[in-house]
Scaffold this motif. Structure first.
Motif, mmCIF file in Angstrom:
data_model
loop_
_atom_site.group_PDB
_atom_site.id
_atom_site.type_symbol
_atom_site.label_atom_id
_atom_site.label_comp_id
_atom_site.label_asym_id
_atom_site.label_seq_id
_atom_site.Cartn_x
_atom_site.Cartn_y
_atom_site.Cartn_z
ATOM 1 N N ASP A 94 -3.468 -7.116 -11.282
ATOM 2 C CA ASP A 94 -4.803 -6.556 -11.001
ATOM 3 C C ASP A 94 -5.882 -7.634 -11.067
ATOM 4 O OD1 ASP A 94 -3.775 -4.012 -10.640
ATOM 5 O OD2 ASP A 94 -4.173 -3.376 -12.714
ATOM 6 N N GLU A 95 -5.771 -8.502 -12.060
ATOM 7 C CA GLU A 95 -6.742 -9.584 -12.228
ATOM 8 C C GLU A 95 -6.757 -10.509 -11.015
ATOM 9 O OE1 GLU A 95 -6.898 -13.608 -14.918
ATOM 10 O OE2 GLU A 95 -6.206 -11.772 -15.905
ATOM 11 N N LEU A 97 -5.609 -9.820 -7.954
ATOM 12 C CA LEU A 97 -6.069 -9.080 -6.778
ATOM 13 C C LEU A 97 -7.594 -9.035 -6.747
ATOM 14 C CD1 LEU A 97 -3.552 -6.098 -6.618
ATOM 15 C CD2 LEU A 97 -3.702 -8.017 -5.037
ATOM 16 N N LYS A 98 -8.202 -8.807 -7.904
ATOM 17 C CA LYS A 98 -9.653 -8.754 -7.989
ATOM 18 C C LYS A 98 -10.275 -10.128 -7.727
ATOM 19 C CE LYS A 98 -13.299 -7.202 -11.103
ATOM 20 N NZ LYS A 98 -13.579 -6.693 -12.462
ATOM 21 N N ALA A 99 -9.685 -11.168 -8.327
ATOM 22 C CA ALA A 99 -10.221 -12.523 -8.188
ATOM 23 C C ALA A 99 -10.130 -13.044 -6.756
ATOM 24 C CB ALA A 99 -9.494 -13.471 -9.131
ATOM 25 N N GLY A 101 -9.831 -11.059 -4.044
ATOM 26 C CA GLY A 101 -10.398 -10.112 -3.094
ATOM 27 C C GLY A 101 -9.367 -9.606 -2.104
ATOM 28 N N SER A 103 -6.895 -7.343 -0.129
ATOM 29 C CA SER A 103 -6.904 -5.910 0.149
ATOM 30 C C SER A 103 -5.851 -5.503 1.169
ATOM 31 C CB SER A 103 -8.287 -5.483 0.634
ATOM 32 O OG SER A 103 -8.607 -6.187 1.816
ATOM 33 N N ARG A 135 0.603 -2.449 -4.432
ATOM 34 C CA ARG A 135 -0.849 -2.433 -4.629
ATOM 35 C C ARG A 135 -1.596 -2.739 -3.324
ATOM 36 N NH1 ARG A 135 -1.407 -3.561 -10.362
ATOM 37 N NH2 ARG A 135 -0.170 -1.874 -11.244
#
Length: 137
Positions: A94-95, A97-99, A101, A103, A135
């Motif tokens: 998750d970290e 994927l967020k860092a 971006g 999608s 994800r």
């Protein structure tokens, strides 16, 4: 290695010698000095090879060889970092994927490129890849 020699623990000693021989082979073949990251990758690969061999030996009914492979896996894993739990792996995915971006599946390579150094030797990268696909998909 010395402790295994003194204890006359031949299976452990043989496995440690296999590890050292593999490191030496890589150093000679590639003319490099093995760093920690590369050592983890080599040990991880050795564990994967032995798991596959154990599975094939089990299919062939060679329980003696399965036991030998499992013993080698246990010794090799002693030199790997403690494995991460599913929650820790999920949080790390998750970290990243967020860092990054990320999608879509187009970002799969970027995400795995960020995760691989962090998880090498601590998680099955095949399972991590499946989690990332879920994800992103």
């Amino acid at each position: 290695m010395k402790a295994a020699m003194k204890a006359k623990d031949k299976p452990r000693l043989n496995t440690i010698r296999l590890i050292r021989a593999e490191f030496k082979r890589i150093e000679v073949d590639e003319r490099i000095e093995i760093d920690d990251a590369r050592a983890l990758a080599v040990l991880d690969k050795m564990v994967k090879q032995r798991r596959e061999s154990a599975r094939q030996f089990a299919d062939a009914g060679r329980t003696d060889l399965v036991t030998q492979e499992e013993n080698e896996i246990r010794v090799i894993q002693e030199f790997l970092p403690a494995p991460l739990g599913e929650v820790e792996i999920s949080a790390m995915v998750d970290e990243v994927l967020k860092a990054t971006g990320a999608s879509s599946m187009r970002s799969m390579g970027l995400v795995m490129g960020q995760l691989k150094p962090r998880l090498q030797g601590r998680a099955d990268l095949g399972k991590v890849s499946q989690l990332v696909k879920q994800r992103l998909g």
